[in-house]
Scaffold this active site. Structure first.
Site, mmCIF file in Angstrom:
data_model
loop_
_atom_site.group_PDB
_atom_site.id
_atom_site.type_symbol
_atom_site.label_atom_id
_atom_site.label_comp_id
_atom_site.label_asym_id
_atom_site.label_seq_id
_atom_site.Cartn_x
_atom_site.Cartn_y
_atom_site.Cartn_z
ATOM 1 N N ARG A 1 -2.039 -9.127 13.697
ATOM 2 C CA ARG A 1 -3.095 -8.308 12.895
ATOM 3 C C ARG A 1 -3.490 -9.302 11.555
ATOM 4 N NH1 ARG A 1 2.580 -5.138 10.427
ATOM 5 N NH2 ARG A 1 0.951 -3.595 9.641
ATOM 6 N N ARG B 1 -11.352 -0.179 9.164
ATOM 7 C CA ARG B 1 -10.635 -1.750 9.414
ATOM 8 C C ARG B 1 -11.835 -2.222 9.909
ATOM 9 N NH1 ARG B 1 -4.858 -1.555 10.980
ATOM 10 N NH2 ARG B 1 -4.155 -0.028 9.925
ATOM 11 N N ARG C 1 11.267 -5.962 6.321
ATOM 12 C CA ARG C 1 11.095 -4.738 5.888
ATOM 13 C C ARG C 1 11.692 -3.991 6.901
ATOM 14 N NH1 ARG C 1 5.187 -2.691 5.514
ATOM 15 N NH2 ARG C 1 4.765 -3.674 7.884
ATOM 16 N N LYS D 1 0.390 -1.254 -0.199
ATOM 17 C CA LYS D 1 0.181 -0.104 0.049
ATOM 18 C C LYS D 1 0.599 1.039 0.034
ATOM 19 C CE LYS D 1 -2.222 -0.495 3.942
ATOM 20 N NZ LYS D 1 -1.539 -2.145 4.178
ATOM 21 N N ARG E 1 9.628 -1.796 11.622
ATOM 22 C CA ARG E 1 8.232 -1.376 13.131
ATOM 23 C C ARG E 1 7.726 -2.118 13.871
ATOM 24 N NH1 ARG E 1 3.939 0.253 7.616
ATOM 25 N NH2 ARG E 1 2.547 -1.034 9.502
#
Length: 245
Positions: free
Chosen positions: A186, A110, A145, A34, A175
């Protein structure tokens, strides 16, 4: 000058001086791409990118009790309470920039309550992009990431290695919600919430295969959201624009 046909007798038209600013939603699991795609949409459509996740992560770094509470919630992979998220969103969407240029909601809403609040407040999206990527792929993407806090650049240890610059490598961060446990939670929460979203929003959803090469995904999404395309989820319900000398 462009004209929009009026309902009724043939030949009646009304001048359409300005295309309404885009109002967009993009959704997908963690690591679906995204962030990169949002940058391309902003560059193309000049909309305001609103990432509730980024806003909350920034607030979580503040040395306050509120910041500590947010940090604990985010690190665990849990969702921040709806009342906090909706308050942040409303303030962002009412800004002059959003009113003039349009907006791109990044992974919002969400939950069903967030969706209801969005529509009840009068912020109705025109288009809804959904990036579909297998959970196993998302887990791998999140695990590697890395974020450059200075430039905002996003790298991946396998798919997009950072530059071989000691200064850059030393400052890269992971993160707080990219741990295996947090990502798994998640993904589970995201799937559960998507299954309960209201029909009026699901009917607008346009699904893209986010497991294709990123340039192909970007191209397909931009063709869908570009302002010259119909800016409505149900374009067939509106008369088309026509050119007239």
């Amino acid at each position: 000058m462009r004209y929009r046909p009026l309902a009724g007798p043939e030949g009646l038209v009304v001048a359409d001086e300005r295309t309404a600013p885009p109002k967009l939603i993009i959704m997908g699991g963690p690591g679906c791409g995204k962030g990169t795609i949002c940058k391309k949409i902003v560059e193309t459509c000049h909309v305001v990118h609103i990432s509730i996740g980024d806003i909350l992560r920034h607030a979580a770094q503040e040395p306050t009790e509120y910041g500590k509470e947010l940090k604990d919630i985010i690190a665990s992979g849990r969702l921040v309470p709806d009342e906090i998220v909706i308050d942040i969103l409303q303030r962002e969407l009412m800004s002059p920039q959003c009113q003039e240029h349009g907006w791109l909601l990044d992974n919002f809403p969400r939950t069903p309550d967030q969706a209801d609040a969005l529509f009840d407040l009068g912020f109705i999206p025109d288009k809804y992009v959904y990036l579909d990527v297998p959970d196993s792929v998302l887990m791998e993407r999140c695990a590697g990431r890395r974020i450059d806090p200075v430039t905002g650049a996003i790298y991946h240890t396998k798919f997009k290695p950072p530059p071989d610059d000691p200064e850059v490598l030393a400052r890269l961060e992971t993160r707080m919600d990219d741990s295996d446990e947090a990502v798994a939670r998640r993904l589970e929460t995201f799937a559960e919430n998507m299954e309960t979203m209201p029909d009026y929003l699901e009917d607008m959803r346009h699904v893209f295969n986010g497991d294709l090469p990123l340039p192909d995904v970007i191209d397909a999404v931009l063709k869908f959201v570009y302002p010259d395309a119909p800016l409505y989820a149900h374009a067939s319900a509106l008369p088309p624009l026509v050119d007239r000398d």
